[in-house]
Design a protein around this motif. Structure first.
Motif, mmCIF file in Angstrom:
data_model
loop_
_atom_site.group_PDB
_atom_site.id
_atom_site.type_symbol
_atom_site.label_atom_id
_atom_site.label_comp_id
_atom_site.label_asym_id
_atom_site.label_seq_id
_atom_site.Cartn_x
_atom_site.Cartn_y
_atom_site.Cartn_z
ATOM 1 N N VAL A 6 0.839 -1.196 0.000
ATOM 2 C CA VAL A 6 0.000 0.000 0.000
ATOM 3 C C VAL A 6 0.874 1.246 0.000
ATOM 4 C CG1 VAL A 6 -0.131 0.056 2.527
ATOM 5 C CG2 VAL A 6 -1.952 1.128 1.180
ATOM 6 N N ILE A 7 0.394 2.297 -0.625
ATOM 7 C CA ILE A 7 1.037 3.609 -0.553
ATOM 8 C C ILE A 7 0.496 4.321 0.679
ATOM 9 C CG2 ILE A 7 1.481 5.790 -1.743
ATOM 10 C CD1 ILE A 7 2.499 3.329 -3.256
ATOM 11 N N ARG A 8 1.380 4.827 1.508
ATOM 12 C CA ARG A 8 0.950 5.515 2.726
ATOM 13 C C ARG A 8 1.899 6.675 3.025
ATOM 14 N NH1 ARG A 8 4.698 4.301 6.437
ATOM 15 N NH2 ARG A 8 5.616 2.216 6.539
ATOM 16 N N PRO A 9 1.493 7.592 3.906
ATOM 17 C CA PRO A 9 2.390 8.675 4.308
ATOM 18 C C PRO A 9 3.625 8.142 5.038
ATOM 19 C CG PRO A 9 0.119 9.225 4.844
ATOM 20 C CD PRO A 9 0.123 7.779 4.448
ATOM 21 N N TYR A 10 4.709 8.866 4.909
ATOM 22 C CA TYR A 10 5.952 8.554 5.613
ATOM 23 C C TYR A 10 5.749 8.619 7.124
ATOM 24 C CZ TYR A 10 10.508 9.691 7.675
ATOM 25 O OH TYR A 10 11.622 9.738 8.479
ATOM 26 N N ARG A 11 6.420 7.701 7.831
ATOM 27 C CA ARG A 11 6.471 7.721 9.284
ATOM 28 C C ARG A 11 7.930 7.845 9.711
ATOM 29 N NH1 ARG A 11 3.279 2.054 9.583
ATOM 30 N NH2 ARG A 11 1.202 2.729 8.826
ATOM 31 N N ARG A 12 8.150 8.395 10.877
ATOM 32 C CA ARG A 12 9.516 8.609 11.343
ATOM 33 C C ARG A 12 10.318 7.308 11.382
ATOM 34 N NH1 ARG A 12 10.302 12.162 16.643
ATOM 35 N NH2 ARG A 12 9.233 13.593 15.212
ATOM 36 N N HIS A 52 12.970 15.375 6.788
ATOM 37 C CA HIS A 52 13.228 16.250 7.935
ATOM 38 C C HIS A 52 12.521 17.592 7.772
ATOM 39 C CE1 HIS A 52 15.440 17.804 11.400
ATOM 40 N NE2 HIS A 52 15.704 18.890 10.703
ATOM 41 N N LEU A 53 12.554 18.143 6.569
ATOM 42 C CA LEU A 53 12.032 19.487 6.333
ATOM 43 C C LEU A 53 10.594 19.509 5.827
ATOM 44 C CD1 LEU A 53 15.208 20.990 4.612
ATOM 45 C CD2 LEU A 53 14.416 21.441 6.945
ATOM 46 N N GLU A 54 10.206 18.520 5.010
ATOM 47 C CA GLU A 54 8.844 18.496 4.452
ATOM 48 C C GLU A 54 8.272 17.081 4.514
ATOM 49 O OE1 GLU A 54 7.620 20.918 1.176
ATOM 50 O OE2 GLU A 54 9.578 21.885 1.034
ATOM 51 N N PRO A 55 8.127 16.519 5.712
ATOM 52 C CA PRO A 55 7.631 15.143 5.822
ATOM 53 C C PRO A 55 6.228 14.948 5.268
ATOM 54 C CG PRO A 55 7.619 16.238 7.964
ATOM 55 C CD PRO A 55 8.372 17.138 7.020
ATOM 56 N N GLU A 56 5.445 16.017 5.217
ATOM 57 C CA GLU A 56 4.083 15.895 4.705
ATOM 58 C C GLU A 56 4.045 15.627 3.207
ATOM 59 O OE1 GLU A 56 5.277 20.203 4.440
ATOM 60 O OE2 GLU A 56 5.504 18.569 5.893
ATOM 61 N N LEU A 57 5.169 15.790 2.521
ATOM 62 C CA LEU A 57 5.249 15.489 1.091
ATOM 63 C C LEU A 57 6.064 14.225 0.834
ATOM 64 C CD1 LEU A 57 5.662 18.943 -0.699
ATOM 65 C CD2 LEU A 57 3.701 17.378 -0.766
ATOM 66 N N ALA A 58 6.162 13.352 1.820
ATOM 67 C CA ALA A 58 6.874 12.083 1.666
ATOM 68 C C ALA A 58 5.881 10.933 1.784
ATOM 69 C CB ALA A 58 7.966 11.953 2.719
ATOM 70 N N PHE A 59 5.928 10.036 0.814
ATOM 71 C CA PHE A 59 5.041 8.874 0.781
ATOM 72 C C PHE A 59 5.874 7.629 0.486
ATOM 73 C CE2 PHE A 59 2.769 12.645 -0.544
ATOM 74 C CZ PHE A 59 1.650 12.625 0.271
ATOM 75 N N VAL A 60 5.477 6.513 1.074
ATOM 76 C CA VAL A 60 6.236 5.283 0.876
ATOM 77 C C VAL A 60 5.340 4.189 0.326
ATOM 78 C CG1 VAL A 60 7.767 5.899 2.798
ATOM 79 C CG2 VAL A 60 5.871 4.311 3.198
ATOM 80 N N LEU A 61 5.993 3.237 -0.341
ATOM 81 C CA LEU A 61 5.345 1.979 -0.688
ATOM 82 C C LEU A 61 5.651 1.008 0.440
ATOM 83 C CD1 LEU A 61 3.943 -0.104 -2.513
ATOM 84 C CD2 LEU A 61 6.159 -0.446 -3.656
ATOM 85 N N ASP A 62 4.615 0.624 1.169
ATOM 86 C CA ASP A 62 4.721 -0.331 2.273
ATOM 87 C C ASP A 62 4.515 -1.729 1.693
ATOM 88 O OD1 ASP A 62 3.862 -2.054 4.502
ATOM 89 O OD2 ASP A 62 3.689 -0.213 5.675
ATOM 90 N N ASP A 63 5.414 -2.666 2.035
ATOM 91 C CA ASP A 63 5.332 -4.017 1.467
ATOM 92 C C ASP A 63 4.191 -4.849 2.033
ATOM 93 O OD1 ASP A 63 6.265 -4.605 3.998
ATOM 94 O OD2 ASP A 63 8.009 -5.755 3.331
ATOM 95 N N LYS A 65 3.955 -5.436 5.247
ATOM 96 C CA LYS A 65 4.435 -5.897 6.551
ATOM 97 C C LYS A 65 4.970 -4.735 7.378
ATOM 98 C CE LYS A 65 6.030 -10.085 4.217
ATOM 99 N NZ LYS A 65 7.225 -10.922 3.896
ATOM 100 N N GLY A 66 4.743 -3.509 6.894
ATOM 101 C CA GLY A 66 5.200 -2.325 7.608
ATOM 102 C C GLY A 66 6.533 -1.783 7.148
ATOM 103 N N ARG A 67 7.165 -2.442 6.167
ATOM 104 C CA ARG A 67 8.492 -2.024 5.705
ATOM 105 C C ARG A 67 8.383 -1.206 4.423
ATOM 106 N NH1 ARG A 67 13.020 -4.312 2.544
ATOM 107 N NH2 ARG A 67 11.559 -5.919 1.806
ATOM 108 N N ALA A 68 9.047 -0.052 4.388
ATOM 109 C CA ALA A 68 9.079 0.775 3.183
ATOM 110 C C ALA A 68 10.023 0.151 2.159
ATOM 111 C CB ALA A 68 9.523 2.186 3.520
ATOM 112 N N VAL A 69 9.541 -0.013 0.928
ATOM 113 C CA VAL A 69 10.350 -0.595 -0.144
ATOM 114 C C VAL A 69 10.448 0.357 -1.341
ATOM 115 C CG1 VAL A 69 9.964 -2.980 0.539
ATOM 116 C CG2 VAL A 69 8.317 -1.849 -0.991
ATOM 117 N N GLY A 70 9.868 1.526 -1.196
ATOM 118 C CA GLY A 70 9.953 2.558 -2.218
ATOM 119 C C GLY A 70 9.443 3.853 -1.634
#
Length: 210
Positions: A6-12, A52-63, A65-70
């Motif tokens: 799934v595509i989701r917002p970036y998390r720390r 760090h500066l614009e986290p609201e514009l960061a999105f990840v592909l979650d595999d 299982k909770g792991r970002a792969v893109g």
């Protein structure tokens, strides 16, 4: 429970995975580790400052299982981002990655020079394309439609903030990336850049047609 990718917002907590993805795709889409003494210089320039500066514009592909792969990340206002980079990001990493004294002599020094000169991002002729982006997926996740979904998500976010268009700078040697950007509706922009790279841009308006 394992779910679908799934595509989701970036998390720390995604930060280590994003750094790893950046390194493993930075050499014209391939693993950059064999080419750098300290591969950590790459995410320090091309990934970490964005979350760090614009986290609201960061999105990840979650595999699933909770792991970002893109990921896709970027800045809505490039000149402002360059200023924030110097003021709020560079002091955090400058000691680890010092600027070379003379002309860069190694790949590490070439990227360190970029790190210490964020104003390079404010390229004359790009006022009509104020935002910029970086998008990367691990090789096994490429060619499966996830890059398109990431791009659509990012363009939608920019459009929602009233940003009319976006640009990116890419190595001419990365032919597979160029083919992807062509499919995503990007076109060349004639601006003064090094001969080894090219600048591409597109509107954010028709993101829903990707």
């Amino acid at each position: 429970m394992i779910s679908s990718p799934v595509i989701r917002p970036y998390r720390r907590e995604d930060r280590p995975a994003l750094d790893d993805i950046c390194v493993r795709t930075a050499h014209n889409g391939r693993d950059a580790r064999p080419h750098y003494r300290d591969p950590g210089i790459l995410p320090a320039v091309f990934a970490a400052p964005y979350v760090h500066l614009e986290p609201e514009l960061a999105f990840v592909l979650d595999d699933g299982k909770g792991r970002a792969v893109g990921y896709v990340l970027g800045a809505a206002d490039t000149p402002r981002f360059a200023r924030d980079f110097r003021a709020a990001w560079l002091p955090l990493v400058a000691d680890r990655h010092p600027e070379p004294d003379g002309p860069p002599g190694t790949p590490d020094e070439e990227v360190a020079r970029l790190l210490h000169h964020p104003e390079r991002m404010s390229v004359p002729g790009l006022a009509a394309y104020p935002a910029h982006l970086h998008i990367d997926l691990l090789p096994q996740w490429q060619g499966r439609g996830y890059g398109r979904e990431l791009m659509r998500t990012f363009l939608k976010a920019l459009h929602g903030r009233g940003v009319p268009s976006v640009h990116l700078v890419m190595a001419k040697a990365n032919s597979s990336a160029r083919a992807f950007y062509d499919r995503m509706g990007f076109h060349e922009i004639e601006v003064p850049l090094d001969d080894s790279v090219t600048c591409l841009g597109r509107s954010t308006r028709d993101h829903d047609r990707l």
